[in-house]
Design an enzyme around this catalytic site. Structure first.
Site, PDB file in Angstrom:
ATOM      1  N   GLY A 199       4.418   1.399  -1.821  1.00 36.17           N
ATOM      2  CA  GLY A 199       4.471   1.713  -3.243  1.00 36.17           C
ATOM      3  C   GLY A 199       3.154   2.240  -3.750  1.00 36.17           C
ATOM      4  O   GLY A 199       2.209   2.467  -2.983  1.00 36.17           O
ATOM      5  N   ASP A 200       3.087   2.440  -5.064  1.00 40.45           N
ATOM      6  CA  ASP A 200       1.915   2.995  -5.739  1.00 40.45           C
ATOM      7  C   ASP A 200       1.472   1.998  -6.795  1.00 40.45           C
ATOM      8  O   ASP A 200       2.224   1.699  -7.726  1.00 40.45           O
ATOM      9  CB  ASP A 200       2.288   4.334  -6.382  1.00 40.45           C
ATOM     10  CG  ASP A 200       1.126   5.013  -7.086  1.00 40.45           C
ATOM     11  OD1 ASP A 200       0.098   4.356  -7.352  1.00 40.45           O
ATOM     12  OD2 ASP A 200       1.251   6.215  -7.391  1.00 40.45           O
ATOM     13  N   PHE A 201       0.252   1.453  -6.651  1.00 44.52           N
ATOM     14  CA  PHE A 201      -0.159   0.402  -7.590  1.00 44.52           C
ATOM     15  C   PHE A 201      -0.387   0.896  -9.013  1.00 44.52           C
ATOM     16  O   PHE A 201      -0.562   0.105  -9.931  1.00 44.52           O
ATOM     17  CB  PHE A 201      -1.357  -0.397  -7.087  1.00 44.52           C
ATOM     18  CG  PHE A 201      -2.572   0.381  -6.629  1.00 44.52           C
ATOM     19  CD1 PHE A 201      -3.087   1.436  -7.342  1.00 44.52           C
ATOM     20  CD2 PHE A 201      -3.231  -0.010  -5.468  1.00 44.52           C
ATOM     21  CE1 PHE A 201      -4.215   2.114  -6.922  1.00 44.52           C
ATOM     22  CE2 PHE A 201      -4.373   0.664  -5.035  1.00 44.52           C
ATOM     23  CZ  PHE A 201      -4.865   1.727  -5.769  1.00 44.52           C
ATOM     24  N   ASP A 212       0.854  -1.190   0.000  1.00 44.33           N
ATOM     25  CA  ASP A 212       0.000   0.000   0.000  1.00 44.33           C
ATOM     26  C   ASP A 212       0.886   1.235   0.000  1.00 44.33           C
ATOM     27  O   ASP A 212       2.117   1.135   0.006  1.00 44.33           O
ATOM     28  CB  ASP A 212      -0.941   0.012   1.213  1.00 44.33           C
ATOM     29  CG  ASP A 212      -2.290   0.667   0.891  1.00 44.33           C
ATOM     30  OD1 ASP A 212      -2.288   1.712   0.207  1.00 44.33           O
ATOM     31  OD2 ASP A 212      -3.335   0.135   1.310  1.00 44.33           O
ATOM     32  N   HIS A 223     -13.373  -0.811  -7.008  1.00 43.19           N
ATOM     33  CA  HIS A 223     -14.593   0.011  -7.031  1.00 43.19           C
ATOM     34  C   HIS A 223     -14.314   1.485  -6.746  1.00 43.19           C
ATOM     35  O   HIS A 223     -15.179   2.335  -6.969  1.00 43.19           O
ATOM     36  CB  HIS A 223     -15.661  -0.554  -6.078  1.00 43.19           C
ATOM     37  CG  HIS A 223     -15.417  -0.310  -4.620  1.00 43.19           C
ATOM     38  ND1 HIS A 223     -16.409  -0.475  -3.671  1.00 43.19           N
ATOM     39  CD2 HIS A 223     -14.309   0.070  -3.919  1.00 43.19           C
ATOM     40  CE1 HIS A 223     -15.935  -0.198  -2.478  1.00 43.19           C
ATOM     41  NE2 HIS A 223     -14.668   0.132  -2.606  1.00 43.19           N
TER      42      HIS A 223
END
Length: 359
Positions: A251-253, A225, A270
């Protein structure tokens, strides 16, 4: 749940009956205009419940009935105002009053206690402190397409959340509340697809990942996350005694995700529009080997007028994030756009395990 139910791809819902009584929660036979007034006044109930949750009144009643004056003194609320709040919520089943000066929680009201096993107190705080005011811009969203939270906060919702450590921590606690209470029982009897390493993408405090790995000691986990969120995960994983099995990776997805055999995304997709979801899934595509498995934990919107939680949650997505709740067909299309094939949907009354494979 039968084997046939588990292995067929359908609309992702379980039959949990239909609403009783009149629309809006009133008694059967109530006039439509009265029903509508009841629905329009919903904001009063949510705010009253927020005060009860914020002042922790339910926790003060864990050991039994209490006197209004004593509760007011211990919670910092004016006695007469607390008496009126209790009087308003008692007919809704939140409190019981043996007399006008004494109050006790019902099983419903007790869920606002911090010590209740299915406590929703943090969810109450999260809804009212992050969701309520942005919804005042819903008309603007309907007329312009601009997300209400963007309009209200002046920046995207999640950007606003992570900018304040206290709000970010509240969000993590609320998500854990959903997992422990509303979603908790859905994990009973469910087993992840095969694979040694399980990565929970956007996994918040790690509660879901820990729950999925608890009965599967041969697997290792990765909790992934944002850097602002993972400290909550580190504390929770240590608390659960799973630090030796779960690695914490910030991190950054949208940029990249760790390599794994199984990828879990719970209540992530969502939050985003279709184009953003494809970007997230493509991060998995770049990191994973062909045949890697994806497990998306989301509600699946049924067709028609069937009552289902996703149909109201979709309003939250519309107002706060610009995301959306999706049908089974929409998930299949989303997965295909990123190189995945939908395998099956395992339904529960509210949420579903949506499984796919990387082509």
């Amino acid at each position: 749940m039968t084997t046939t139910d588990q292995n067929r791809v359908h609309d992702g819902t379980a039959n949990d009956g239909t609403a009783n009584g009149a629309p809006g929660g009133g008694p059967a036979g109530e006039q439509p205009s009265v029903q509508m007034i009841r629905m329009l006044g919903g904001f009063q109930i949510s705010q009253a419940l927020y005060v009860i949750a914020k002042c922790d009144i339910a926790s003060l009643l864990d050991d039994g009935p209490g006197e209004i004056d004593d509760l007011a003194a211990r919670s910092g609320v004016w006695p007469d105002l607390l008496r009126r709040l209790v009087r308003s919520l008692a007919p809704l089943g939140v409190f019981h009053q043996p007399d006008e000066n004494t109050v006790e929680t019902t099983p419903l009201g007790a869920t606002l206690s911090t010590r209740h096993p299915d406590s929703v107190r943090d969810i109450a705080l999260y809804y009212m402190e992050t969701h309520y005011l942005p919804f005042s811009e819903l008309l603007h969203t309907a007329r312009t397409g601009e997300v209400a939270a963007q309009r209200y906060f002046g920046r995207p919702f999640f950007e606003w959340v992570v900018a304040d450590p206290d709000v970010a921590e509240l969000q993590s606690r609320a998500m854990a509340g959903f997992t422990g209470g509303l979603r908790g029982r859905m994990f009973e009897g469910y087993r992840l697809p095969g694979g040694d390493v399980v990565a929970d993408i956007g996994g918040a405090d790690g509660t879901i990942l820990a729950r999925l790995l608890a009965d599967d000691p041969g697997r290792r986990g990765i909790l992934f996350d944002l850097p602002e969120i993972v400290p909550d995960g580190r504390r929770k994983i240590d608390e659960l005694g799973m630090a030796d099995r779960i690695e914490i990776v910030p991190g950054d997805f949208f940029e990249a995700v760790p390599e794994a055999d199984v990828y879990v995304m719970a209540a992530v997709l969502h939050d985003w529009d279709d184009a953003s979801c494809v970007r997230i899934l493509q991060s998995v595509t770049r990191a994973a080997a062909p045949g890697a498995r994806l497990v998306v934990i989301e509600g699946v919107v049924p067709s028609g007028d069937v009552p289902h939680p996703t149909k109201l949650i979709d309003l939250t997505m519309l107002a706060l994030t610009g995301g959306k709740e999706r049908s089974a067909a929409e998930y299949a299309d989303l997965f295909a756009a990123a190189g995945f094939t939908l395998d099956r949907i395992v339904p529960t009354p509210q949420y579903s395990f949506i499984e796919a494979s990387l082509d």
